[in-house]
Design an enzyme around this catalytic site. Structure first.
Site, PDB file in Angstrom:
ATOM      1  N   GLU A 331       3.906  -4.029 -28.856  1.00 36.15           N
ATOM      2  CA  GLU A 331       3.363  -3.531 -27.783  1.00 36.15           C
ATOM      3  C   GLU A 331       1.952  -2.442 -28.856  1.00 36.15           C
ATOM      4  O   GLU A 331       2.362  -1.533 -28.421  1.00 36.15           O
ATOM      5  CB  GLU A 331       4.395  -2.096 -27.628  1.00 36.15           C
ATOM      6  CG  GLU A 331       5.632  -3.174 -26.261  1.00 36.15           C
ATOM      7  CD  GLU A 331       6.027  -1.994 -25.421  1.00 36.15           C
ATOM      8  OE1 GLU A 331       6.755  -1.820 -24.123  1.00 36.15           O
ATOM      9  OE2 GLU A 331       6.985  -0.988 -26.651  1.00 36.15           O
TER      10      GLU A 331
HETATM   11  C1  TNX Z   1      10.192  -1.925 -24.824  1.00 36.82           C
HETATM   12  S1  TNX Z   1      10.968  -4.061 -26.500  1.00 36.82           S
HETATM   13  C2  TNX Z   1       9.899  -1.592 -25.768  1.00 36.82           C
HETATM   14  C3  TNX Z   1      10.858  -0.291 -26.319  1.00 36.82           C
HETATM   15  C4  TNX Z   1      11.086   0.326 -25.417  1.00 36.82           C
HETATM   16  C5  TNX Z   1      11.914  -0.807 -24.646  1.00 36.82           C
HETATM   17  C6  TNX Z   1      11.766   0.372 -22.924  1.00 36.82           C
HETATM   18  C7  TNX Z   1       9.886  -3.547 -27.571  1.00 36.82           C
HETATM   19  C8  TNX Z   1       9.815  -4.344 -27.962  1.00 36.82           C
HETATM   20  N1  TNX Z   1       9.329  -2.603 -27.332  1.00 36.82           N
HETATM   21  O1  TNX Z   1       9.641   0.419 -27.190  1.00 36.82           O
HETATM   22  O2  TNX Z   1      12.198   1.327 -25.962  1.00 36.82           O
HETATM   23  O3  TNX Z   1      10.492  -1.505 -23.960  1.00 36.82           O
HETATM   24  O4  TNX Z   1      13.102  -0.436 -22.465  1.00 36.82           O
END
Ligand code: TNX
Length: 520
Positions: A331
């Site tokens: 992200e």
């Molecule tokens: C996505 S999965 C994220 C996390 C959050 C999560 C909540 C990922 C690699 N990044 O930062 O905690 O969703 O479900």
């Protein structure tokens, strides 16, 4: 039964002669209900082993630590002394009623496999290496009544069904991830998680040590990261952090349970806590407030970013015996694609310079990764962008750890009625988290799968009860996916075996979700 008496000491001989005669008189033993399901289980009808107060744990030198661990498991509830002895006479098979750990078995058992035989005469666990013995001990633990988990003396009998088990794991990587950044959980709770993982033969704990909401590991050369960046959490609570001694204690405790710690410093996004702690890390030289809402990014063009990362990774690598340092990489919404690639390449060089291999969420495949890198795949079923990155990993020889969000994200609600949790990847029922095959989840990469991981993000879980409620009973399902052969896979059989874990968790005080899918 043949026994070599030559060379036995007199007291040993006396003990042998006066030991209660082992008989096959059937005492009731619980049915064999193990998680994860072993490769092969042969029950010996009518045969029961009963652990008595006179028993020894016989463990040769290389198995002594496992012997002591087993004694530590069994003593509180049984109240038995269970001395750990290292009798090493050739062909000595111990006295009737003993539990014997032996090193040395067929090479087909590998380093984690074991054989276990329980008969009225004794229990024998054999393996090529102490990891295998440790897993055999976990199986023995599950064969004993649930009350063996109690911390105070309970009444027996301590029976084990007569059985021969031969067991090896399907995958080498059987992991859990715990997010201690969104909410901080101190050392004893992490150690409890490690204990619960190892009950199900999991061997890797990925610790998400930094995120927007908090920085949780002391970095001595940048002390404000933990002291300021760790001073709050996603609930605006007091936060917390591990000193390097705390972290080393977790690493040591994990190693004693054959669990490797993989530390994650999430970059280049998810970095508000770091940016808030040190103004010079920001492109404009201005530190944002802690818990600043929105996406964050390290400043890719600034050279101090890499000096800082070199210090952070250097300190972390020095206290991490495992092969991998996880750089996150998920992200990176506020980082351009070009900056992201440049950044991953520079950080890879830093990780390598400190003697470690790079692990990251599968988006890190956008960098020019070396063949030794490991990608943590969190895509959902049929997601073509994610599957394309899995193919990039495959072409490079990077192995994949499968953590699919729509199967094993333990922060997803079980169903619409679950009082806490998220649902962006849908609901993950107990059946969902168990009922999938790592070999086919991402098409065409079966041979590139290192194993599985169950992430537990704690964005919305401030308490340890919350963590337990989301992890149990799903975590053992992921453990079984990682350990057990696909030919043993059966939801109907699994849910019955899983139900048998409930009384054990009741005794241990684990706050699990009594899912209506499981015949508790
Ligand atoms: C996505 S999965 C994220 C996390 C959050 C999560 C909540 C990922 C690699 N990044 O930062 O905690 O969703 O479900």
């Amino acid at each position: 039964m043949t026994r070599k008496l030559l060379g036995l000491t007199v007291s040993c001989l006396a003990a042998l002669l006066f030991a209660p005669v082992a008989t096959a008189t059937p005492q009731a033993a619980a049915p064999v209900r193990l998680v994860p399901e072993p490769s092969s289980v042969v029950t010996l009808p009518g045969q029961v082993f009963t652990l008595k107060s006179t028993a020894h744990i016989v463990a040769p030198a290389g198995a002594a630590a496992t012997g002591q661990y087993l004694a530590g498991l069994l003593r509180p509830a049984t109240g038995f002394r269970l001395p750990v002895t290292t009798i090493s006479l050739p062909e000595d098979i111990g006295l009737p009623g003993d539990i014997r750990l032996t090193l040395g078995g067929p090479s087909s058992l590998g380093s984690e496999g074991y054989r276990l035989t329980a008969t009225p005469v004794g229990v024998e666990v054999s393996a090529n290496a102490s990891a295998g013995l440790f897993y055999g001990v976990q199986t023995l633990r599950q064969l004993l009544p649930a009350k063996v988990e109690a911390k105070t003396v309970q009444s027996g009998p301590w029976t084990v069904a007569g059985v021969t088990v031969r067991d090896t794991p399907r995958y080498a990587w059987r992991g859990a991830m715990l997010d201690v950044a969104r909410h901080f959980f101190p050392v004893p709770q992490v150690e409890q998680y490690i204990d619960l993982m190892s009950l199900y033969k999991m061997n890797t704990l990925h610790l998400h040590l930094s995120d927007n909401d908090g920085w949780r590991i002391d970095i001595k050369s940048w002390p404000r990261l933990a002291r300021y960046g760790g001073s709050t959490d996603a609930s605006r609570g007091p936060g917390g952090f591990y000193t390097q001694d705390d972290y080393s204690e977790i690493v040591r405790y994990a190693a004693s349970r054959h669990v490797t710690i993989v530390p994650e410093i999430d970059t280049p996004g998810h970095v508000t806590a770091a940016l808030a702690s040190y103004a010079p890390l920001n492109c404009d030289g201005v530190a944002p407030p802690l818990l600043n809402p929105g996406w964050s990014s390290l400043c890719v063009p600034l050279e101090i970013t890499y000096k800082w990362l070199d210090d952070v990774i250097g300190e972390l690598a020095a206290i991490t015996p495992g092969d991998y340092i996880d750089i996150g990489g998920d992200e990176a919404v506020n980082t351009s694609a070009a900056d992201y690639k440049y950044f991953v390449n520079r950080l890879q060089a830093i990780v390598t310079a400190h003697g470690k291999k790079l692990m990251g969420w599968h988006q890190v495949e956008a960098g020019d990764l070396a063949g030794s890198a490991l990608a943590d795949y969190w895509g959902t079923a049929g997601s073509t962008d994610d599957e394309a990155l899995a193919k990039v990993a495959q072409a490079r020889g990077n192995k994949l750890v499968l953590s699919p969000a729509d199967k094993v994200y333990l922060d997803m609600k079980y169903d619409a009625n679950t009082p806490i949790g998220q649902d962006w990847a849908g609901y993950n029922s107990v059946q969902d988290s168990y009922d999938w095959d790592p070999a086919t989840f991402v098409p065409g990469v079966a041979d590139d799968v290192a194993g599985v991981e169950a992430p537990l993000w704690t964005d919305v879980f401030p308490t340890w009860d919350d963590v337990q409620f989301m992890a149990f009973p799903r975590l053992p399902g992921v453990a079984e996916i990682g350990w057990s052969a696909q030919r043993t896979h059966s939801w109907d059989a699994y849910r019955t075996r899983l139900a048998a874990q409930g009384p054990r968790w009741d005794v241990m005080g684990v706050k699990y979700f009594r899912s209506p899918d499981v015949p508790w």
